[in-house]
Write a protein that holds these residues in place. Structure first.
Motif, short mmCIF file in Angstrom:
data_model
loop_
_atom_site.label_atom_id
_atom_site.label_comp_id
_atom_site.label_asym_id
_atom_site.label_seq_id
_atom_site.Cartn_x
_atom_site.Cartn_y
_atom_site.Cartn_z
N ASP A 133 -0.34 45.56 80.40
CA ASP A 133 0.68 45.74 80.68
C ASP A 133 1.46 45.53 82.57
O ASP A 133 1.99 43.93 83.21
CB ASP A 133 1.78 46.61 80.68
CG ASP A 133 2.51 46.46 79.33
OD1 ASP A 133 2.14 45.46 78.38
OD2 ASP A 133 2.80 47.64 78.98
N ARG A 179 -0.40 41.43 82.84
CA ARG A 179 0.51 41.22 82.81
C ARG A 179 1.79 40.28 83.51
O ARG A 179 1.88 39.54 83.80
CB ARG A 179 0.92 41.16 81.26
CG ARG A 179 1.80 40.28 80.56
CD ARG A 179 1.59 40.17 79.29
NE ARG A 179 2.55 42.17 78.48
CZ ARG A 179 3.75 42.94 79.39
NH1 ARG A 179 4.26 41.52 79.91
NH2 ARG A 179 4.00 43.61 79.37
N ARG A 180 2.24 42.17 84.24
CA ARG A 180 3.22 41.43 84.87
C ARG A 180 2.57 40.59 86.40
O ARG A 180 3.96 40.30 86.42
CB ARG A 180 3.90 42.76 85.46
CG ARG A 180 4.31 43.65 84.34
CD ARG A 180 5.71 44.79 84.88
NE ARG A 180 4.75 45.28 84.32
CZ ARG A 180 5.15 46.51 84.75
NH1 ARG A 180 7.08 47.17 85.75
NH2 ARG A 180 4.90 48.03 84.22
N LYS A 209 0.30 39.14 86.71
CA LYS A 209 0.70 37.07 86.20
C LYS A 209 1.72 36.61 86.26
O LYS A 209 1.81 35.63 86.21
CB LYS A 209 -1.02 37.00 85.29
CG LYS A 209 -2.07 37.52 86.03
CD LYS A 209 -3.02 37.57 84.31
CE LYS A 209 -4.03 37.72 85.14
NZ LYS A 209 -5.68 38.18 84.10
N ALA A 210 2.81 36.76 85.42
CA ALA A 210 3.94 36.79 85.04
C ALA A 210 4.86 36.95 86.41
O ALA A 210 5.15 35.67 87.00
CB ALA A 210 4.64 37.47 84.85
N ASN A 265 9.75 39.66 85.59
CA ASN A 265 8.89 40.39 85.12
C ASN A 265 9.72 41.03 83.64
O ASN A 265 10.85 41.33 83.95
CB ASN A 265 7.81 41.25 85.78
CG ASN A 265 8.59 41.98 86.67
OD1 ASN A 265 10.14 42.53 85.87
ND2 ASN A 265 8.15 41.74 88.01
#
Lengths: 145, 145
Positions: free
Chosen positions: A130, A133-134, A136-137, A144
């Motif tokens: 997570d 992912r955050r 990279k987002a 996010n």
DNA sequence: GATATCACTTGTAAAAAGCAAGTGAATTTT
DNA sequence: AAAATTCACTTGCTTTTTACAAGTGATATC
């Protein structure tokens, strides 16, 4: 006029870590980026622990030079810059989590922090995913979750 | 005349870690104890990275005050003292290993260090157990394996 | 056009780190 | 048993970092 002084450069893996983030502020900046989604100079400055503005500037430069973070212009505001973790910076997530985990054994954690601690124990890999992912987002400009 | 200056004391788990070992030397001392079995003032001093004697003394005092290490007399030599990790200090092993792991991705490791890195990946829990065993053996005066 | 915001820089004082030498107690050497 | 050595520090001083306060320049907002 330089970054953060002497390096150990002994080949030791721990010493390399210390050279990169072994001071009173660097890990807090990385924590801000990784855990709190902060990304601008102003956000780091007002993040609670009162880092001095010149020290923050030095740390950010050092981290950028070490390839831990990268600095880009904010497309929506030309006087702002956005700092993001690189892969190398994101790879520090396990270090940050282990530090939190260690501290969690010796100081009281409030509700929010306790839920982070719980998640570390119960779903460490999911949490790491997570966070990645955050990060990279954020890097690609998305909101996010 | 004091330990290592200002504390953040914000309740943040990461900040507590930084307060305890966030400087250029503390983690190297802990590494020496945990990974290299070093335990006396003299061994820390000559451990390769050239810490200044007065700084070492300060760090040891600080770590003792924080309950990370404990100091006892060497039963075999009354002018020597033995420093051992407490449970709290031993609990830093995962932090040290994650730092080593992170660094291992970005610098070259010699043979000995690479085998540590391999063991972290392949048998992390076993390694942690070994480190704990060795630390405790040392504490009770036994030879480590 | 004036004022505020953002990301810093600059100057200076205080604190910490680094360096060299010294101290005192215990141990070893002669 | 006196002298030299070891061990674990301490002390004094210099250099480097950190901290604090104020200032600057480029946007952006009122």
């Amino acid at each position: 006029m330089s970054d953060q002084g002497k390096k150990h450069r002994t080949g030791c893996l721990v010493a390399y870590g210390v050279d990169t983030f072994g001071d009173r502020w660097t890990l807090l900046v990385i924590r801000d980026m990784l855990l709190h989604g902060r990304k601008t100079y102003g956000e780091f400055l007002t993040a609670g622990e009162d880092i001095a503005t010149n020290v923050l500037a030095l740390r950010l430069k050092h981290l950028e030079a070490e390839g831990v973070i990268e600095k880009t212009r904010d497309p929506d505001n030309r006087r702002s810059f956005i700092y993001n973790l690189t892969e190398k910076g994101l790879a520090l997530a396990p270090v940050i989590l282990e530090i939190a985990r260690w501290s969690g054994k010796y100081i009281e954690a409030d509700e929010g922090r306790q839920s982070l601690l719980d998640r570390i124990e119960e779903d460490r890999d999911g949490l790491l995913a997570d966070l990645a992912r955050r990060a990279k987002a954020q890097k690609s400009g998305r909101q996010n979750a």
